[in-house]
Design an enzyme around this catalytic site. Structure first.
Site, PDB file in Angstrom:
ATOM      1  N   ARG A  42       0.839  -1.206   0.000  1.00 14.53           N
ATOM      2  CA  ARG A  42       0.000   0.000   0.000  1.00 14.53           C
ATOM      3  C   ARG A  42       0.869   1.249   0.000  1.00 14.53           C
ATOM      4  O   ARG A  42       2.050   1.219   0.355  1.00 14.53           O
ATOM      5  CB  ARG A  42      -0.936   0.032   1.201  1.00 14.53           C
ATOM      6  CG  ARG A  42      -0.246  -0.011   2.559  1.00 14.53           C
ATOM      7  CD  ARG A  42      -0.089   1.332   3.231  1.00 14.53           C
ATOM      8  NE  ARG A  42       0.774   1.229   4.404  1.00 14.53           N
ATOM      9  CZ  ARG A  42       2.054   1.495   4.381  1.00 14.53           C
ATOM     10  NH1 ARG A  42       2.657   1.867   3.264  1.00 14.53           N
ATOM     11  NH2 ARG A  42       2.793   1.386   5.479  1.00 14.53           N
ATOM     12  N   HIS A  49       1.474   7.392  11.311  1.00 18.53           N
ATOM     13  CA  HIS A  49       1.703   7.097  12.727  1.00 18.53           C
ATOM     14  C   HIS A  49       0.529   7.519  13.599  1.00 18.53           C
ATOM     15  O   HIS A  49       0.714   8.038  14.694  1.00 18.53           O
ATOM     16  CB  HIS A  49       2.988   7.789  13.227  1.00 18.53           C
ATOM     17  CG  HIS A  49       4.233   7.128  12.720  1.00 18.53           C
ATOM     18  ND1 HIS A  49       4.767   6.011  13.301  1.00 18.53           N
ATOM     19  CD2 HIS A  49       5.033   7.435  11.669  1.00 18.53           C
ATOM     20  CE1 HIS A  49       5.865   5.651  12.640  1.00 18.53           C
ATOM     21  NE2 HIS A  49       6.042   6.491  11.639  1.00 18.53           N
ATOM     22  N   ASP A  51      -2.571   5.430  13.216  1.00 20.31           N
ATOM     23  CA  ASP A  51      -3.493   4.278  13.313  1.00 20.31           C
ATOM     24  C   ASP A  51      -3.389   3.628  14.688  1.00 20.31           C
ATOM     25  O   ASP A  51      -4.403   3.267  15.297  1.00 20.31           O
ATOM     26  CB  ASP A  51      -3.282   3.260  12.173  1.00 20.31           C
ATOM     27  CG  ASP A  51      -1.875   2.694  12.067  1.00 20.31           C
ATOM     28  OD1 ASP A  51      -0.948   3.229  12.722  1.00 20.31           O
ATOM     29  OD2 ASP A  51      -1.688   1.700  11.331  1.00 20.31           O
ATOM     30  N   GLY A 142       8.713   1.174   3.023  1.00 19.42           N
ATOM     31  CA  GLY A 142       7.542   1.916   3.487  1.00 19.42           C
ATOM     32  C   GLY A 142       6.293   1.612   2.669  1.00 19.42           C
ATOM     33  O   GLY A 142       5.291   2.304   2.783  1.00 19.42           O
ATOM     34  N   SER A 144       4.911  -1.434   2.756  1.00 20.32           N
ATOM     35  CA  SER A 144       4.221  -2.490   3.474  1.00 20.32           C
ATOM     36  C   SER A 144       4.463  -3.898   2.922  1.00 20.32           C
ATOM     37  O   SER A 144       3.553  -4.722   2.877  1.00 20.32           O
ATOM     38  CB  SER A 144       2.727  -2.154   3.466  1.00 20.32           C
ATOM     39  OG  SER A 144       2.030  -2.993   4.271  1.00 20.32           O
ATOM     40  N   ASP A 189      -1.987  -1.282   7.458  1.00 18.98           N
ATOM     41  CA  ASP A 189      -1.426  -2.015   6.320  1.00 18.98           C
ATOM     42  C   ASP A 189      -2.251  -3.262   6.003  1.00 18.98           C
ATOM     43  O   ASP A 189      -2.557  -3.563   4.850  1.00 18.98           O
ATOM     44  CB  ASP A 189       0.024  -2.422   6.620  1.00 18.98           C
ATOM     45  CG  ASP A 189       0.867  -1.240   7.081  1.00 18.98           C
ATOM     46  OD1 ASP A 189       0.425  -0.095   6.879  1.00 18.98           O
ATOM     47  OD2 ASP A 189       1.947  -1.475   7.651  1.00 18.98           O
ATOM     48  N   ASN A 232      13.910  -1.217   8.049  1.00 14.39           N
ATOM     49  CA  ASN A 232      13.121  -2.358   8.504  1.00 14.39           C
ATOM     50  C   ASN A 232      12.668  -2.048   9.926  1.00 14.39           C
ATOM     51  O   ASN A 232      13.483  -2.027  10.844  1.00 14.39           O
ATOM     52  CB  ASN A 232      13.990  -3.626   8.468  1.00 14.39           C
ATOM     53  CG  ASN A 232      13.215  -4.844   8.918  1.00 14.39           C
ATOM     54  OD1 ASN A 232      12.328  -4.748   9.764  1.00 14.39           O
ATOM     55  ND2 ASN A 232      13.532  -5.983   8.349  1.00 14.39           N
ATOM     56  N   LYS A 233      11.361  -1.798  10.077  1.00 14.42           N
ATOM     57  CA  LYS A 233      10.911  -1.287  11.382  1.00 14.42           C
ATOM     58  C   LYS A 233      11.048  -2.306  12.510  1.00 14.42           C
ATOM     59  O   LYS A 233      11.055  -1.935  13.681  1.00 14.42           O
ATOM     60  CB  LYS A 233       9.502  -0.708  11.302  1.00 14.42           C
ATOM     61  CG  LYS A 233       8.393  -1.669  10.966  1.00 14.42           C
ATOM     62  CD  LYS A 233       7.084  -0.903  10.890  1.00 14.42           C
ATOM     63  CE  LYS A 233       5.902  -1.816  10.604  1.00 14.42           C
ATOM     64  NZ  LYS A 233       5.983  -2.514   9.311  1.00 14.42           N
TER      65      LYS A 233
HETATM   66  C1  GLA Z   1       3.793   1.010   9.643  1.00 16.18           C
HETATM   67  C2  GLA Z   1       2.754   0.329  10.535  1.00 16.18           C
HETATM   68  C3  GLA Z   1       1.393   0.981  10.356  1.00 16.18           C
HETATM   69  C4  GLA Z   1       1.499   2.494  10.559  1.00 16.18           C
HETATM   70  C5  GLA Z   1       2.614   3.083   9.719  1.00 16.18           C
HETATM   71  C6  GLA Z   1       2.867   4.549  10.003  1.00 16.18           C
HETATM   72  O1  GLA Z   1       3.495   0.786   8.311  1.00 16.18           O
HETATM   73  O2  GLA Z   1       2.653  -1.035  10.214  1.00 16.18           O
HETATM   74  O3  GLA Z   1       0.473   0.396  11.225  1.00 16.18           O
HETATM   75  O4  GLA Z   1       1.634   2.794  11.915  1.00 16.18           O
HETATM   76  O5  GLA Z   1       3.848   2.409   9.918  1.00 16.18           O
HETATM   77  O6  GLA Z   1       1.772   5.306   9.618  1.00 16.18           O
END
Ligand code: GLA
Length: 460
Positions: A42, A49, A51, A142, A144, A189, A232-233
């Site tokens: 997506r 940040h 949701d 970013g 997803s 996401d 990579n979060k």
């Molecule tokens: C990541 C998280 C989402 C959202 C975004 C920031 O993609 O998986 O849930 O928090 O960051 O908007």
């Protein structure tokens, strides 16, 4: 509005991509796949940040996806392989599903989806499967890719086991189970991956989860550009630190307003409890919080709790040692960004003559807030946003978690060609590394469809 429908199963002619996947699958596993499943990535147009604070976001699915070829088996084992040779094969039996939070390896995301379905139905065993995965979403960008993999795995597991869930249930299950990897994401996401429909962006609202069509202005194109900085979060604590800062801001604001603060975890729930507007919430933040970072000790003292309680009830596993928290800035971002999402939707609905300008302004304000208040940008993203605006975009911002990854820009249709060549010249052609990646790094995108199961046409 969303219905209780399940993801569709479509019979489709075999495309070049499916054929290639089928050939690799057959030579690897010695049998043909019995079905395929895909889940899209997506791009978030606005609402970053927020949701996980309970606020609505406005993403659309992209064409790039995770595609799986699958054959259920009679054995108690799942075999996973990937068309990308850097993602190594992995096999696991059901008694032994371990998701390693310390190493976000690709197969762990698949296991999240698998375990999500297992846990949802309280199953002690599952059908064995041979699976081959193929991803077209650039990883750590970013867009997803990780959630699309979790969603694809969830849909694969559900289908192989002959069970059904609605899109909403799948989205909620996959949002929950992705947290097994350790990041405390919201549900954006996974929701858009299941609830997307071709041709429309969606306003995604939570509790209860629902998606409403947002018609984007006809005169503009949304263009994704990759900063080529990978993020990579799950591999760093940046993301969870922000989640925790929002929780702490919620609790401190709640306590200072005389509310029962212990059960409140989200800035959105706090607004609901207070029964005031987002604008009022911005004033409350100004009145209560100070811009200097809060120390752990200050937070504990204000809330009247011990460090152990803070650790156990608010901090995540990877934020246990964080010693200072910026609460004022994070809360300011969240409440202002939540308002921008609603404004963006309103402009799309009302389509005034200056819609593009208004939407562009909101995107630009969103980027500034991400950069200055939420501190989730990075120099390369800021430079890219700058170049996009100078190249003719009316709005440009980071998209997704940030700290790297992509920007999304809104470009008037008639300026698209100039925009693409100008960004190419100014950002990609000036750097050897970026110019190698440029083919897949800069592209216009349209709202794509959501996750589905695919059966080969003319095959029983
Ligand atoms: C990541 C998280 C989402 C959202 C975004 C920031 O993609 O998986 O849930 O928090 O960051 O908007």
């Amino acid at each position: 509005m969303t219905t209780g429908a399940s993801p569709p199963t479509v019979r489709a002619p075999i495309t070049d991509r499916l054929l290639k996947l089928k050939e690799i699958f057959t030579s690897k596993y010695g049998c043909e796949p019995s079905f395929y499943a895909r889940a899209p990535g997506r791009v978030n147009l606005i609402g970053e940040h927020i949701d996980y604070c309970g606020y609505a976001v406005l993403p659309m699915a992209i064409e790039q996806d995770i595609l799986a070829a699958v054959k259920p088996t009679d054995f108690d084992v799942v075999h996973l392989s990937n068309t990308n040779p850097s993602y190594l094969d992995f096999s696991v039996s059901f008694e032994n599903i371990q998701i390693d939070k310390t190493k976000p390896l690709w197969h762990n995301y698949f296991l999240c989806g698998l375990k999500g379905i297992q846990d949802h139905f309280h199953l002690t065993s599952l059908t064995g499967m041979n699976c081959l995965l193929d991803g077209s979403i650039p990883p750590s960008s970013g867009l997803s890719s990780s959630s699309a993999l979790v969603c694809c795995a969830g849909l694969v597991t559900l289908t192989a086991n002959g069970m059904t869930l609605s899109k909403v249930e799948l989205a909620e299950t996959c949002a929950r189970c992705e947290r097994y990897i350790g990041t405390e994401g919201g549900g954006m996401d996974q929701s858009i991956s299941f609830l997307a429909e071709e041709g429309t962006a969606k306003l995604i609202e939570f509790s209860p989860l629902r998606a409403t069509d947002v018609r984007l202005p006809a005169g503009a194109v949304f263009v994704i550009a990759n900063s080529c900085v990978e993020m990579n979060k799950a591999a760093t604590a940046h993301f969870n630190i922000r989640v925790v800062e929002c929780r702490l801001a919620t609790k401190i604001l709640a306590k200072s307003k005389g509310l029962a603060w212990r059960d409140l975890m989200k800035l959105g729930d706090l607004q609901e409890k207070l029964g005031v507007t987002l604008e009022d919430m911005l004033a409350v933040v100004d009145e209560v919080l100070h811009p200097e970072p809060y120390t752990r000790e200050e937070v504990c003292e204000f809330l009247g709790i011990s460090l152990d309680e803070l650790r156990a009830t608010v901090l995540s596993q990877n934020t246990q040692e964080v010693s200072t928290f910026k609460l004022y800035q994070r809360a300011k971002h969240v409440y202002s960004e939540a308002a921008r999402v609603l404004d963006f939707k309103k402009v799309c609905d009302e389509a005034p003559a200056n819609a593009l300008q208004l939407l562009g302004d909101l995107m630009n304000q969103s980027h500034l807030s991400c950069k200055d208040m939420y501190e989730c940008s990075c120099p390369q993203l800021d430079q890219l946003v700058d170049i996009c605006l100078k190249s003719g975009a009316v709005g440009s911002r980071l998209t997704g978690a940030g700290w790297g990854g992509c920007t999304v820009s809104m470009v008037p249709v008639q300026k698209l060609d100039h925009f693409l060549s100008s960004v190419q010249d100014s950002f990609y052609n000036t750097d050897d590394q970026r110019s190698l990646l440029k083919e897949k790094s800069l592209f216009a995108t349209k709202p794509g469809c959501g996750a589905m199961v695919i059966l080969e046409e003319n095959k029983m």
